[in-house]
Design an enzyme around this catalytic site. Structure first.
Site, PDB file in Angstrom:
ATOM      1  N   HIS A 150       0.833  -1.203   0.000  1.00 29.85           N
ATOM      2  CA  HIS A 150       0.000   0.000   0.000  1.00 29.85           C
ATOM      3  C   HIS A 150       0.869   1.254   0.000  1.00 29.85           C
ATOM      4  O   HIS A 150       1.823   1.350   0.770  1.00 29.85           O
ATOM      5  CB  HIS A 150      -0.844   0.053   1.281  1.00 29.85           C
ATOM      6  CG  HIS A 150      -2.060  -0.817   1.272  1.00 29.85           C
ATOM      7  ND1 HIS A 150      -1.987  -2.194   1.341  1.00 29.85           N
ATOM      8  CD2 HIS A 150      -3.378  -0.504   1.228  1.00 29.85           C
ATOM      9  CE1 HIS A 150      -3.228  -2.690   1.336  1.00 29.85           C
ATOM     10  NE2 HIS A 150      -4.084  -1.690   1.276  1.00 29.85           N
ATOM     11  N   ASN A 182       8.188  -3.581   4.178  1.00 33.18           N
ATOM     12  CA  ASN A 182       6.754  -3.280   4.215  1.00 33.18           C
ATOM     13  C   ASN A 182       6.125  -3.668   5.547  1.00 33.18           C
ATOM     14  O   ASN A 182       5.286  -2.954   6.081  1.00 33.18           O
ATOM     15  CB  ASN A 182       6.035  -3.999   3.065  1.00 33.18           C
ATOM     16  CG  ASN A 182       4.547  -3.668   2.992  1.00 33.18           C
ATOM     17  OD1 ASN A 182       4.159  -2.513   3.144  1.00 33.18           O
ATOM     18  ND2 ASN A 182       3.718  -4.674   2.766  1.00 33.18           N
TER      19      ASN A 182
END
Lengths: 345, 345
Positions: A150, A182
């Site tokens: 994201h 991440n």
């Protein structure tokens, strides 16, 4: 190179025309159209293409025997950056890398305090508003070894299930190293951004990928990045940036804005590393991305965020024992679920 | 990463605002503005930025606690492709790679027959309409080992000295391998394009760089390209494309158009290599570049150029004995002069 057929050539154009746009010629140099700020959202968000006003010479028929711009009648345009306006974010998509150019979000103490959503049922999905030949696909990430990372995090959009769901569109994703990035340092960095609402009543963050050169032993600088998918389709950025705007006042045309820019490599980063080490001049992000971020923000309204706030990540001890799956198989699983297990929010 | 200072942050925006543009929001989905074709040129050509129409949700104030698009008020925009309209060509510039996205030209039997210019006095020059932090510089090419490779060749603009001079702007250049490519196979390819005026009364060519992945021994696909300049500034494309439009009739809205697309690697190519080996489906160029070239050209108006024309290069025996200078020092010399000596036109 394979040879073309007329059928293939014909097919080439049939699929690409969805969001075609046009040059708008103006004879009024320096005229800049104001930017209306759309409010979310009704009817549902739709993609739009990159737009721009433009000074241009006043057309006049002269002695020129040629007309180079005439080819535009066939559909050639400057590159189109599909703009997607969603409840959670606004983004501009890069049809060449199949990643966004940038994704912009906004949050406040009030928006973060609303917990009306869970990512448990959110589903990663392709951006159907991007023409198929330019679209990042779920299959490109499958077994790629990279997370669907994201750019605007789901955790920033808990104020509405619709908003959270909208963060799961692939035009809000880039391939990101999972373990150590991440799911770790980058997640802590996102948490740092949220904590800025303790200092500012309104926070804006623009996030996106970079493809930076590095110097090789022969002294030359080269950009080198992987492209995932079969056939290869989605670029794996070498770095990611965030430009942060801490607004002293919500919706004030005169309030001061605390700025900071960070560039992080797309690789495992130890939590011991200071976030300050990744702070860069805003101009560095502009040079690297080809974008501008604050041209319309007068210098007297600017402050430096990291002189007001301690720019360090906040490491939470996640429940690592529940974080199954290696980076090699995340494409098969719901990365959102993995992250949900890993991040205790 | 170096740390920022407020001064640097402030400087970042001061330089980038020259050709700033704005989102144009339209509530009329699918509306596409027609493309006026500018005639050359009075007043002098000026750069314009990429423009686009766009369907957008009708703004309505709702219950959303956030406004992600609000950051646009600070100057963030979709990437700006500086469009430059000159007598010889129209181009769209890529601020990230410092190369054009595309450069479009037009020639006819009549325009090529006019010999009113010499490149002897043409001077390579930077495109001052591109903001300085995004501009390709003469110094980037200096001792880079690469030619300042015209995308639209000077030889196509002999109908006017002003037109020829305008081909020497760096936004019409990419770093190209000199020996064996720019001064050889690529030059023969350009000559092939000119000969198409024997078959078509009007020929359009769109030329530009590509950055293509290749498969490595580990099975992964990677894009890898050099960046020249100090600090590194201008990307060295791995390939170049040309999309050719052979128009059956000049300025006809219904005439048929013969299409061909070629992709050549930026490397030495033996003259024995068939040009047909570099022909690709138009869609391949579209996928690789993120551009569209013929969306508005109905299928029934299309033909395949290489079924009508023998797509082979025309090798002229250039006077190699006069072609001094290696690829290593062309940055110091006037490549135009070298080419003038080498190519007997």
């Amino acid at each position: 190179m394979s040879k073309s057929t007329l059928a293939l050539i014909a097919a080439g154009s049939a699929v690409a025309g969805a969001s075609l746009t046009a040059l708008i010629f103006s004879s009024r140099p320096q005229k800049v159209t104001s930017v209306p700020v759309p409010a979310y959202p009704s009817p549902p968000p739709q993609p739009v293409s990159a737009p721009v006003s433009a000074p241009l010479p006043t057309p006049s028929l002269t002695q020129s025997p040629v007309n180079p711009s005439g080819v535009l009648k066939y559909g050639l345009t400057p590159p189109i950056a599909d703009v997607n306006i969603t409840p959670s974010h606004t983004s501009a998509y890069n049809r060449q890398t199949r990643n966004p150019h940038w994704v912009a979000e906004h949050f406040t103490p009030q928006s973060l305090a609303q917990h009306n959503a869970t990512r448990r049922n959110s589903v990663f999905h392709e951006d159907v508003n991007v023409p198929p030949i330019f679209r990042a696909k779920l299959s490109d990430y499958f077994r790629s070894g990279y997370d669907r990372g994201h750019q605007v995090p789901a955790a920033d959009a808990k104020w509405s299930q619709e908003a959270m769901d909208s963060t799961f569109v692939l035009s809000n994703m880039c391939p990101q190293v999972g373990d150590g990035f991440n799911r770790d340092y980058w997640a802590h960095f996102e948490e740092f951004c949220r904590t800025l609402t303790k200092h500012y009543p309104s926070v804006r963050v623009v996030t996106g990928p970079l493809y930076l050169p590095k110097q090789y032993p022969d002294g030359k600088w080269r950009v080198s990045y992987e492209v995932v998918g079969s056939p290869p389709n989605v670029a794996v950025p070498t770095h990611f940036y965030k430009v942060i705007y801490g607004e002293e006042a919500f919706n004030s045309p005169t309030g001061r804005v605390a700025l900071a820019a960070f560039v992080l490599p797309n690789t495992e980063i130890p939590n011991s590393k200071s976030l300050k080490d990744f702070e860069v001049p805003l101009e560095a992000v502009e040079r690297a991305s080809g974008l501008t971020f604050a041209d319309k923000l007068p210098i007297q309204r600017r402050k430096r965020l990291c002189t007001e706030v301690n720019c360090e990540i906040l490491v939470r001890e996640f429940d690592k024992t529940r974080q199954q799956g290696s980076a090699l198989d995340v494409g098969q699983r719901n990365v959102g679920q993995i992250a949900q297990e890993a991040r205790k929010w």
